[in-house]
Design an enzyme around this catalytic site. Structure first.
Site, PDB file in Angstrom:
ATOM      1  N   ASP A  31      41.661  42.327  43.547  1.00  0.00           N
ATOM      2  CA  ASP A  31      43.123  42.327  43.698  1.00  0.00           C
ATOM      3  C   ASP A  31      43.602  43.714  44.107  1.00  0.00           C
ATOM      4  OD1 ASP A  31      43.076  39.740  42.770  1.00  0.00           O
ATOM      5  OD2 ASP A  31      43.559  40.294  40.705  1.00  0.00           O
TER       6      ASP A  31
HETATM    7  N1  URA Z   1      39.483  39.105  38.385  1.00  0.00           N
HETATM    8  C1  URA Z   1      40.790  39.397  38.585  1.00  0.00           C
HETATM    9  O1  URA Z   1      41.658  38.876  37.930  1.00  0.00           O
HETATM   10  N2  URA Z   1      41.077  40.282  39.554  1.00  0.00           N
HETATM   11  C2  URA Z   1      40.136  40.927  40.303  1.00  0.00           C
HETATM   12  O2  URA Z   1      40.473  41.743  41.161  1.00  0.00           O
HETATM   13  C3  URA Z   1      38.805  40.606  40.070  1.00  0.00           C
HETATM   14  C4  URA Z   1      38.502  39.688  39.102  1.00  0.00           C
END
Ligand code: URA
Length: 230
Positions: free
Chosen positions: A104
């Site tokens: 993310d």
């Molecule tokens: N899980 C999440 O919620 N975000 C990420 O970036 C990676 C794994």
């Protein structure tokens, strides 16, 4: 290895685009077996090619571990936001690199960037159950019952219950190792136990770890033999 076009050799040795390679050749700076090259369509073995008398360092595949900072997106291009590829220097521009999977925008940490499609496929394939370890800080410390729920599997919505994971307390947060890669999985798992992630960093993927001392925003190119064991 088969002979390869000079423009491809040059671009995969860090000398830029096809146009750049034409310019180098026109300037008489490129030689094959010591003989001045005349055309970028000429084919050669990379080990016989020199630029300004120096052997080129041809690489078909590139493997980069980036400690992704928050605020950049795990994509190859975007019209508005900075991407992880924007963090790499120009010499990597012609390798068709892409990030292996997504973090993310606000997640930091381990991100492999490569042009090795089969390797990426292996790491991302749901059947391979590649482990990914995250360090997560949350608005409150989960209790032992909640930690056990995270280990056993929680319902994260859209018909998905997570498969068994490892969870332990670490520093001010928890270490969570998951063997699948659902969208926003870690955040959704913590939400499933009435919590909320405030900071998320991936520490490892397969048996590749974020190298110690690699600061946020820094990258390191690693060699094939290291990644082949992934
Ligand atoms: N899980 C999440 O919620 N975000 C990420 O970036 C990676 C794994």
């Amino acid at each position: 290895m088969e002979k390869i076009r000079l423009d491809k050799i040059l671009s995969k040795s860090g000398f830029g685009s096809r146009t750049d390679s034409k310019k180098l050749i026109r300037a008489g700076r490129v030689a094959v077996n010591g003989k001045k090259a005349l055309s970028s369509s000429e084919k050669a073995y990379p080990e016989n090619v020199t630029v300004d008398g120096k052997k080129v360092e041809y690489k078909e595949f590139v493997y980069i571990i980036l400690n992704k900072p928050a605020g950049v997106i795990s994509a190859t291009e975007d019209r508005k936001k900075e991407t992880v590829l924007d963090l790499l220097p120009e010499c990597y521009n012609n390798y068709d690199l892409f990030p292996v999977g997504r973090l993310d925008i606000d997640t930091e940490g381990f991100l492999l960037i490569t042009n090795d499609g089969p390797l990426a496929h292996n790491l991302l394939s749901p059947n391979k159950h590649c482990p990914k370890t995250y360090y997560a800080e949350t608005i409150r410390k989960p209790d032992e019952t909640e930690m056990q729920k995270l280990r056993e599997g929680v319902y994260i919505g859209e018909g998905v219950t997570t498969t068994p994971a490892e969870a332990e307390y670490f520093k001010n947060g928890i270490l969570l190792t998951i063997y699948e890669g659902k969208f926003h999985q870690v955040k959704r798992m913590l939400e499933a136990v009435d919590n909320k992630v405030t900071y998320l960093k991936r520490l490892s993927m397969g048996n590749m770890k974020l190298p110690e001392g690699l600061e946020t925003g820094e990258y390191v190119e690693v060699d094939l033999s290291f990644v082949q064991n992934a």
